[in-house]
Enzyme design. Structure first.
Site, short mmCIF file in Angstrom:
data_model
loop_
_atom_site.label_atom_id
_atom_site.label_comp_id
_atom_site.label_asym_id
_atom_site.label_seq_id
_atom_site.Cartn_x
_atom_site.Cartn_y
_atom_site.Cartn_z
N ASP A 47 0.84 -1.20 0.00
CA ASP A 47 0.00 0.00 0.00
C ASP A 47 0.87 1.25 0.00
O ASP A 47 0.37 2.38 -0.08
CB ASP A 47 -1.02 -0.01 1.15
CG ASP A 47 -0.36 0.01 2.51
OD1 ASP A 47 0.87 -0.11 2.60
OD2 ASP A 47 -1.09 0.14 3.52
N SER A 48 2.20 1.06 0.05
CA SER A 48 3.14 2.18 -0.17
C SER A 48 2.88 2.81 -1.54
O SER A 48 3.32 3.93 -1.79
CB SER A 48 4.58 1.69 -0.07
OG SER A 48 4.79 0.54 -0.88
N ASP A 86 -1.15 -6.18 -0.35
CA ASP A 86 -1.16 -5.51 0.96
C ASP A 86 -2.57 -4.99 1.24
O ASP A 86 -3.05 -4.09 0.54
CB ASP A 86 -0.18 -4.34 0.88
CG ASP A 86 0.39 -3.96 2.22
OD1 ASP A 86 0.06 -4.61 3.23
OD2 ASP A 86 1.18 -2.99 2.24
N LYS A 116 -1.30 -9.43 2.85
CA LYS A 116 -0.54 -8.98 4.02
C LYS A 116 -1.44 -8.15 4.91
O LYS A 116 -2.21 -7.31 4.42
CB LYS A 116 0.70 -8.19 3.61
CG LYS A 116 1.52 -7.68 4.81
CD LYS A 116 2.91 -7.26 4.42
CE LYS A 116 3.02 -5.88 3.85
NZ LYS A 116 2.54 -4.80 4.74
N GLU A 118 -1.34 -5.79 8.52
CA GLU A 118 -0.51 -5.14 9.54
C GLU A 118 -1.11 -5.33 10.93
O GLU A 118 -2.33 -5.32 11.09
CB GLU A 118 -0.45 -3.62 9.28
CG GLU A 118 0.41 -3.23 8.11
CD GLU A 118 0.55 -1.71 7.95
OE1 GLU A 118 0.17 -0.95 8.86
OE2 GLU A 118 1.03 -1.29 6.88
N GLU A 185 9.22 -4.36 10.40
CA GLU A 185 9.66 -3.06 9.87
C GLU A 185 10.24 -2.18 10.96
O GLU A 185 9.62 -1.99 12.03
CB GLU A 185 8.47 -2.35 9.18
CG GLU A 185 8.85 -0.99 8.62
CD GLU A 185 7.87 -0.40 7.62
OE1 GLU A 185 6.92 -1.11 7.21
OE2 GLU A 185 8.07 0.76 7.23
O1 KIV Z 1 3.54 -1.14 1.64
C1 KIV Z 1 4.70 -1.58 1.62
O2 KIV Z 1 5.48 -1.35 0.69
C2 KIV Z 1 5.13 -2.38 2.77
C3 KIV Z 1 6.59 -2.66 2.87
C4 KIV Z 1 7.28 -1.44 3.35
C5 KIV Z 1 6.87 -3.84 3.73
O3 KIV Z 1 4.35 -2.73 3.57
#
Ligand code: KIV
Length: 277
Positions: A47-48, A86, A116, A118, A185
């Site tokens: 989600d970056s 994510d 993924k 969090e 992280e």
């Molecule tokens: O969103 C992302 O790119 C991440 C990584 C930094 C692990 O969660």
């Protein structure tokens, strides 16, 4: 090395035999192809993308629809890498049902291999619900950007005894809930080493030192494509933004001065034929 499609067994085996797992983000077809062709084990559609692709100031505004859109593009570009999607903020927090439904969209529409999620021990029941329907889950502990406000900002986590032992508990609980992998992280290297030794699933680091089971970084950081800021833990392998800008300026100049397109870029017909039109 020809590996074929990466599987969960392959990733587990890498940890068990002491081989490092490689993971990199990608957000579109072209970048996904490059990451896949570079032989990287896992592509994370992080989600970056909210920050490096969509221009938000954090990952919080990212929506399910935006993630699914990018997942579809990435999965079209990947042949062998294992793809993790994510799950965005509030797509898995409200209820187990909502989490399962949204994880299902990632798999069915986005065509990724896993999702993924969090969070620490409180997220374990959600992780378990998603795993129970047959969707592999990767956990994410330490600095969790979606809830960074609760952590008082983007800073290293687990630096004192109590918070370090809390993170170790989080990792154990996420493993017990059925996760196949965990991302750590921004935590001290010795804590990451301890967690990686303690859990039997691969523990992948980002800003977590060298003794993790593998490493993940953000594509735009590695290639120098995101100029707003670069975290301390990033190693830049290329500085592409100035190269791209220079090329764009040369294109602009060529168009403005009339030196592009040249004859070699044009489709030709006989001038006699033009006269007959
Ligand atoms: O969103 C992302 O790119 C991440 C990584 C930094 C692990 O969660």
């Amino acid at each position: 090395m020809v590996k074929g499609k990466i599987t969960l067994d392959y990733l587990r085996n890498k940890k068990n035999t002491g081989h490092k797992i490689t993971m990199m983000t990608a957000y579109d077809y072209s970048s996904a192809r490059l990451v896949d062709e570079a032989g990287i084990d896992v592509v994370l559609v992080g989600d970056s993308l909210g920050m490096v692709v969509l221009g938000y100031d954090s990952t919080v505004p990212v929506t399910m629809d935006e993630m699914v859109h990018h997942l579809k593009a990435v999965s079209r570009g990947v042949k062998n890498s294992f793809i993790i999607g994510d799950m965005p903020f509030m797509s898995y927090h409200v209820s187990r049902e909502k989490a399962v439904e949204n994880a299902g969209r990632f798999i069915k529409e986005g065509r990724c291999d896993a999702v993924k999620i969090e969070g620490g021990s409180k997220m374990a029941p959600i992780v378990q619900a998603v795993v129970d329907v047959g969707i592999p889950v990767c956990g994410h502990i330490g600095l969790t950007p979606q809830t960074a406000t609760m952590l008082s900002g983007f800073k290293v986590q687990g630096q004192d005894k109590d918070s370090a032992s809390e993170l170790l508990t989080f990792a154990r609980d996420i493993e017990d809930a059925g996760a196949f992998m965990i991302v750590m992280e921004c935590i001290p290297d010795l804590l990451a080493k301890r967690i990686a030794e303690e859990v039997s699933i691969p523990a992948i680091g980002i800003g977590a030192g060298a003794d993790c089971d593998g490493q993940v970084l953000v594509y735009h950081d590695v290639l120098g494509l995101f100029e707003r800021f670069t975290p301390k833990f990033v190693k830049r392998y290329a500085d592409l933004a100035p190269v791209i800008k220079e090329a764009l300026i040369r294109y602009r100049n060529d168009v403005e001065t009339g030196s592009f397109p040249g004859p070699e870029h044009c489709f030709h017909m006989k001038s006699d034929d033009v006269d007959k039109i």
